[in-house]
Design an enzyme around this catalytic site. Structure first.
Site, PDB file in Angstrom:
ATOM      1  N   GLU A 328       7.219   2.128  -3.605  1.00  0.00           N
ATOM      2  CA  GLU A 328       6.667   0.879  -2.579  1.00  0.00           C
ATOM      3  C   GLU A 328       5.403   1.656  -1.768  1.00  0.00           C
ATOM      4  O   GLU A 328       5.525   2.509  -0.930  1.00  0.00           O
ATOM      5  CB  GLU A 328       7.684   0.413  -1.866  1.00  0.00           C
ATOM      6  CG  GLU A 328       8.654  -0.487  -2.372  1.00  0.00           C
ATOM      7  CD  GLU A 328       9.649  -1.230  -1.488  1.00  0.00           C
ATOM      8  OE1 GLU A 328      10.096  -2.285  -2.045  1.00  0.00           O
ATOM      9  OE2 GLU A 328       9.974  -0.440  -0.255  1.00  0.00           O
ATOM     10  N   CYS A 329       4.357   1.008  -1.533  1.00  0.00           N
ATOM     11  CA  CYS A 329       3.259   1.309  -0.753  1.00  0.00           C
ATOM     12  C   CYS A 329       2.756   2.845  -0.939  1.00  0.00           C
ATOM     13  O   CYS A 329       2.412   3.148  -1.986  1.00  0.00           O
ATOM     14  CB  CYS A 329       3.623   1.000   0.856  1.00  0.00           C
ATOM     15  SG  CYS A 329       2.135   0.918   1.906  1.00  0.00           S
ATOM     16  N   GLY A 330       3.412   3.515   0.120  1.00  0.00           N
ATOM     17  CA  GLY A 330       2.986   4.951   0.068  1.00  0.00           C
ATOM     18  C   GLY A 330       3.541   5.716  -1.409  1.00  0.00           C
ATOM     19  O   GLY A 330       2.960   6.289  -1.937  1.00  0.00           O
ATOM     20  N   THR A 429       4.745  -1.224  -6.382  1.00  0.00           N
ATOM     21  CA  THR A 429       3.966  -2.294  -5.873  1.00  0.00           C
ATOM     22  C   THR A 429       3.342  -1.633  -4.345  1.00  0.00           C
ATOM     23  O   THR A 429       3.882  -0.683  -3.958  1.00  0.00           O
ATOM     24  CB  THR A 429       4.934  -3.290  -5.580  1.00  0.00           C
ATOM     25  OG1 THR A 429       5.924  -2.877  -4.546  1.00  0.00           O
ATOM     26  CG2 THR A 429       5.583  -3.991  -6.641  1.00  0.00           C
TER      27      THR A 429
END
Length: 437
Positions: A328-330, A429
């Site tokens: 997720e993200c990072g 994502t």
């Protein structure tokens, strides 16, 4: 046992809500009271401060991302294990997104739903009697949101306190706190908000300074007397994110920190085991785990070290050949081919997905997200709707050729297109999942 609670609100971000909340929580805990913190909305940093201040895990209460039964379940769980629950508002008290009544994501939704009083923190620097006009506006804006008291923050002098305080009390609101300007009480910030509690070497000392401020500047007994019982009903965890596996390898260090407390709590309550490992210490996921989760964090600040972590890279690539990996993200950034840091230096990442990202070419991405899954993955089954939040400054510079993972929309349902990535067992994502939609 159920707690009594209140909401700490303000006209805007930067008014001093976090310092007041943490100072109160720490001061009450030092008195031997089981106080607990909660955060309205999707902020994943402040609950960490609440945890350190009280010794009890923080929790997010998000009226947009969480269905009413799940919201009630999390509020009831927090209230069952505490004497007092202090809910810190995100942004301004009434700030949320237009949509279904009671599901805007604002702290005001929680005030209406649970009939919790609001303690209004006003930054009165640059004003005096005008503070009363602002307070009156809050008191009359919504009859279902009860402003119970006011804290005057960033006062310049005793005269300043008297002018602002007398004006506020003249409209019928008690002033239960008056805090002088003190730059030493400010918590350090960076691009995603406050520097996290886990990164402060002297965090307990700083929290105790905030607690000393609270004892000195707030009428804690009066504030406690304003609190109201919190006893949510119709609670149900069925919309919580299911554990993606029985034994979950969880990246956990300064580069990977953003896992919502309610998600970790629910996974453990469902019998899953979270097995932490540190990519920055060149650790790989343990071989006895059946899924790997790379949460968000600050990999852009540690890109060189991640790129040189050979054991981590080899272990992740081996793990992904047979078992699910989600970022997720990072974590999504690290799963890609490369990450460009703030200085424009390109660092090779895991290459388990085909995109590349840049923190040098910054663009803020912020907002709620609704994602319909296009295939089965650790977030859920194909066609499931997941609600979450996106907040980052990095952007994709090379999209790659992977399958898309989600059909994405914003918080109001406006389509944003296909997003995320999937390749074999690997998915990712840019948004942080909060709950099932």
């Amino acid at each position: 046992m159920t707690a009594r609670g209140l909401i700490i609100g303000a006209p805007r971000s930067g008014s001093g809500k976090t310092s007041v909340t943490i100072g109160m929580l720490r001061a009450l805990t030092r008195r031997g009271i089981r106080a607990r913190g909660a955060k309205s909305g999707p902020d994943y940093i402040d609950p960490g401060f609440h945890h350190v201040a009280t010794g009890l895990p923080g929790v997010n209460l998000d009226s947009w991302a969480m269905s009413p039964p799940l919201l009630n379940a999390l509020a009831a769980s927090a209230a069952s294990d505490a004497d007092l629950l202090v809910v810190e508002s995100a942004m301004g008290l009434f700030d949320g997104i237009p949509g279904t009544l009671g599901r805007s994501g604002s702290a005001a939704d929680l005030a209406r739903l649970y009939d919790l009083p609001v303690l209004l923190v006003l930054d009165v620097s640059g004003q005096s009697q005008t503070a009363a006009a602002i307070a009156k506006g809050f008191a009359t804006y919504d009859s279902d949101v009860r402003i119970a008291g006011v804290v005057l923050n960033r006062l310049g002098s005793e005269r300043h306190r008297r002018l602002a305080g007398e004006a506020v009390e003249k409209i019928g609101l008690p002033v239960v706190g008056a805090i002088l300007r003190d730059p030493s009480l400010t918590l350090p910030e960076r691009h995603l908000g406050l520097v996290q509690a886990s990164e402060h070497a002297d965090m307990i000392a700083h929290l105790d300074r905030l607690a000393d401020m609270a004892e000195r500047s707030l009428d804690l007994d009066a504030i406690v007397s304003l609190m109201a019982p919190l006893a949510p009903s119709d609670a149900d965890f069925s919309d919580a994110l299911n554990p993606p596996g029985q034994r979950i390898a969880l990246a956990n260090d300064a580069a990977f920190t953003f896992l919502y407390p309610h998600i970790a709590m629910h996974w453990r309550n469902e019998g899953a085991e979270l097995v932490p490992f540190s990519p920055l210490a060149n650790e790989a996921p343990r071989d006895d785990c059946d899924v790997c989760w790379l949460p968000g964090g600050y990999p852009e600040l540690h890109a060189g070290k991640l790129a040189s972590a050979g054991n981590f890279r080899a272990g992740m690539q081996e793990f992904a050949t047979t078992r699910p990996v989600h970022g997720e993200c990072g974590g999504f950034m690290v799963l890609g081919e490369a990450l460009e840091d703030a200085d424009g230096v390109r660092h090779e990442m895991l290459g388990l997905l085909g995109h590349s990202t840049s923190f040098a070419k910054r663009r803020m991405n912020l907002g709620y997200r609704q994602a319909r899954l296009l295939s089965n993955c650790p977030l859920g089954r194909a066609s499931d709707v997941i609600r979450g939040h996106e907040f980052h400054y990095a952007q994709i510079t090379t999209p790659g050729n992977d399958e898309k993972l989600t059909d994405l929309a914003d918080g109001q349902g406006n389509p944003l297109g296909a997003a995320g990535g999937r390749r074999g067992h690997v998915t990712g994502t840019f948004f942080h999942a909060i709950a099932r939609g």
